[in-house]
Design an enzyme around this catalytic site. Structure first.
Site, PDB file in Angstrom:
ATOM      1  N   TYR A   1       1.927   0.281   7.387  1.00 13.32           N
ATOM      2  CA  TYR A   1       0.600   0.703   6.431  1.00 13.32           C
ATOM      3  C   TYR A   1      -0.686  -0.015   6.956  1.00 13.32           C
ATOM      4  O   TYR A   1      -0.265  -1.294   6.821  1.00 13.32           O
ATOM      5  CB  TYR A   1       0.656   1.045   5.001  1.00 13.32           C
ATOM      6  CG  TYR A   1      -0.531   1.486   4.303  1.00 13.32           C
ATOM      7  CD1 TYR A   1      -0.948   2.811   4.425  1.00 13.32           C
ATOM      8  CD2 TYR A   1      -1.366   0.736   3.545  1.00 13.32           C
ATOM      9  CE1 TYR A   1      -2.126   3.021   3.882  1.00 13.32           C
ATOM     10  CE2 TYR A   1      -2.465   1.209   2.764  1.00 13.32           C
ATOM     11  CZ  TYR A   1      -2.937   2.358   2.971  1.00 13.32           C
ATOM     12  OH  TYR A   1      -3.923   2.755   2.225  1.00 13.32           O
TER      13      TYR A   1
ATOM     14  N   ASP B   1      -1.320  -7.231  11.468  1.00  7.75           N
ATOM     15  CA  ASP B   1      -1.911  -7.121  10.049  1.00  7.75           C
ATOM     16  C   ASP B   1      -1.124  -7.903   8.988  1.00  7.75           C
ATOM     17  O   ASP B   1      -0.243  -7.460   8.627  1.00  7.75           O
ATOM     18  CB  ASP B   1      -1.602  -5.408   9.999  1.00  7.75           C
ATOM     19  CG  ASP B   1      -2.375  -5.096   8.540  1.00  7.75           C
ATOM     20  OD1 ASP B   1      -2.896  -5.910   7.665  1.00  7.75           O
ATOM     21  OD2 ASP B   1      -2.529  -3.914   8.166  1.00  7.75           O
TER      22      ASP B   1
ATOM     23  N   LYS C   1      -6.066  -8.616   0.396  1.00  5.09           N
ATOM     24  CA  LYS C   1      -5.196  -8.868  -1.052  1.00  5.09           C
ATOM     25  C   LYS C   1      -5.400 -10.401  -1.469  1.00  5.09           C
ATOM     26  O   LYS C   1      -6.431 -10.828  -2.009  1.00  5.09           O
ATOM     27  CB  LYS C   1      -3.712  -8.660  -0.711  1.00  5.09           C
ATOM     28  CG  LYS C   1      -3.864  -7.176  -0.402  1.00  5.09           C
ATOM     29  CD  LYS C   1      -2.484  -6.497  -0.400  1.00  5.09           C
ATOM     30  CE  LYS C   1      -2.614  -5.082  -0.445  1.00  5.09           C
ATOM     31  NZ  LYS C   1      -2.181  -4.290   0.512  1.00  5.09           N
TER      32      LYS C   1
HETATM   33  C1  LIG Z   1      -2.903  -3.027   1.393  1.00  3.38           C
HETATM   34  C2  LIG Z   1      -2.632  -3.043   2.953  1.00  3.38           C
HETATM   35  C3  LIG Z   1      -3.897  -2.485   3.753  1.00  3.38           C
HETATM   36  C4  LIG Z   1      -5.028  -1.891   3.193  1.00  3.38           C
HETATM   37  O1  LIG Z   1      -5.844  -2.700   2.315  1.00  3.38           O
HETATM   38  P1  LIG Z   1      -6.803  -2.348   1.272  1.00  3.38           P
HETATM   39  O2  LIG Z   1      -7.557  -3.484   0.524  1.00  3.38           O
HETATM   40  O3  LIG Z   1      -5.849  -1.483   0.249  1.00  3.38           O
HETATM   41  O4  LIG Z   1      -7.758  -1.404   2.040  1.00  3.38           O
HETATM   42  C5  LIG Z   1      -3.792  -2.726   4.967  1.00  3.38           C
HETATM   43  N1  LIG Z   1      -2.772  -3.250   5.534  1.00  3.38           N
HETATM   44  C6  LIG Z   1      -1.659  -3.769   4.724  1.00  3.38           C
HETATM   45  C7  LIG Z   1      -0.618  -4.354   5.659  1.00  3.38           C
HETATM   46  C8  LIG Z   1      -1.608  -3.728   3.486  1.00  3.38           C
HETATM   47  O5  LIG Z   1      -0.517  -3.997   2.975  1.00  3.38           O
END
Ligand SMILES: *Cc1c(COP(=O)(O)O)cnc(C)c1O
Length: 427
Positions: free
Chosen positions: A142, A237, A265
């Site tokens: 994701y 990511d 995060k």
């Molecule tokens: C949470 C998440 C996102 C998106 O971040 P948001 O702050 O919710 O837009 C993107 N990549 C990864 C791996 C994530 O866990």
């Protein structure tokens, strides 16, 4: 009706599905979501006066537990000095310097307001830098809700992707190629079939978003090699894993260094912050240094930077945070395995550092197909059984749990007791 149920009923009149982010609605586990009133340390307190031990921690950011004094103090100091200027500040420079010193792949960095913004921007930069349009991503990873990432694999590995949400166009889908996680041969085949057209490969170096899935031996190294051979930008990511699986993210732990990294995060200490960064020569294509446009009215916001800076400074100065998180993670997951053994269960428990997922399947889970063999109805019952015992888990089988340093040995024992009782109750 509980107060949480009343609030949820009311919310559904004014907010789509009653929530501002879908997973919060508890659709995957049944029942009604718990509305949170406050949180401190290892605890969540709901509107009905119940207390829960936290295993999500806002999906990762609260790595030191909720409302940590250091972050609280930094934010309340910053609030005295104005909320937003839309002009440069000293703190943004210090924050950028700190991130570059912590994250191995990052030589220059741009702050944004969410993980979604970070991945969308990194993708544009990789395209601008290479002059290529296509991207490879992996099933079950994701990367936020940007159009280019909401694409499912087409039928057959060689076909174009398909929009995974109404509103995403076929045109966008044509540029997103999808491979199974941990499958280097599939990646090589996509690269060969699209010679000179792939701008970037993006992945979670440890996946948190299909439940926790680890890269198999040689997978990350193999991707690095393919990217080097083909002039493809490798993007990790690390929105979840950054500042969590090690101070410098999973790249520090595994030694494979990507060209670009996306962060979120933990980087905001609980405030809405994201960032993307990488090699100087790539980041220098970003406006105003270069031609690739990306901007933000509230980017580098002083309050958010104060929270993030306090968090990252603490993490970088206290390696003991990571030793303790490893210890908690190992004790908890070993205890859960022992519980399962006691009652003759053989479910798969994937674990790295302070992240783990108990999959309700006997099959090893190395990709999304494996993860989907889990008994999600059984997970739903387990989730409710744990909630009843005061343990707040992520409300879906396809999520990871996030530990914080606020967990004491007593908390861990309480969680393990609840785990054993819940498993006995539902299986
Ligand atoms: C949470 C998440 C996102 C998106 O971040 P948001 O702050 O919710 O837009 C993107 N990549 C990864 C791996 C994530 O866990």
């Amino acid at each position: 009706m509980t107060l949480s149920e009343q609030l949820f009923d009311k919310a559904k009149n004014y907010i789509p599905g009653g929530v501002n982010s879908p997973v919060r609605a508890f659709r995957a586990v049944g029942g009604s979501p718990i509305f949170i009133k406050s949180a401190k340390g290892a605890y969540l307190y709901d509107e009905d006066g119940n207390t829960y031990i936290e295993l999500i921690n806002s999906w990762g950011p609260m790595i030191l537990g909720h409302a940590h004094e250091l972050v609280e103090k930094a934010v309340s100091d910053a609030i005295q000095k104005g909320f937003s200027f839309g002009a440069p500040t000293r703190r943004e420079v210090e924050m950028a310097e700190l991130i570059c010193s912590i994250v191995p792949s990052v030589e220059k960095v741009r702050m944004v307001n969410s993980g979604t913004e970070a991945t969308m921007s990194a993708l544009r930069v990789a395209r601008g830098y290479t002059g290529r349009d296509k991207m490879i991503k992996f099933e079950g990873n994701y990367h936020g809700h940007g159009d280019s990432f909401l694409i499912a694999a087409g039928s057959g590995a060689m076909t174009f992707g398909e929009p995974d949400s109404p509103g995403v166009t076929k045109g966008v889908a044509n540029d997103t190629l999808t491979a199974p996680y941990n499958d280097l041969a599939a990646v090589q085949a996509l690269v060969d079939a699209n010679k000179g057209q792939i701008a970037c490969i993006i992945l979670e170096p440890v996946v948190g978003n299909m439940g926790l899935v680890k890269p198999v031996e040689g997978f990350l190294e193999g991707l690095r090699k393919i990217c080097d051979e083909e002039g493809i930008v490798l993007i990790f990511d690390e929105v979840m894993t950054g500042f969590r699986l090690a101070k410098g993210g999973f790249q520090e732990r595994c030694g494979v260094i990507p060209d670009m990294t996306t962060m979120g995060k933990i980087i905001g200490g609980g405030m809405p912050v994201g960032a993307y960064g990488g090699k100087k020569e790539i980041m220098d294509v970003v406006s105003p240094a270069g031609p690739v446009y990306q901007a933000g009215t509230l980017s580098g916001n002083p309050i958010a930077m104060a929270a993030g800076q306090a968090m990252l400074t603490h993490l970088s100065e206290n390696p003991s945070v990571y030793t303790r998180l490893e210890e908690i993670g190992t004790t908890l997951t070993n205890g859960m395995k022992a519980n399962m053994e006691k009652i003759g269960l053989n479910y798969t428990l994937n674990h790295v550092g302070s992240m783990f997922t108990l999959f309700f399947t006997d099959k090893p889970v190395n990709n999304f197909e494996d993860a989907k063999t889990s008994d999600t109805a059984l997970f739903g019952r387990y989730f409710q059984a744990m909630l009843k015992r005061g343990i707040y888990l992520a409300p879906s089988q396809y999520e990871a749990m996030f530990l914080s340093t606020a967990l004491t040995d007593e908390h861990i024992q309480t969680i393990l007791d609840a785990n054993l009782e819940s498993l006995k109750e539902v299986v």
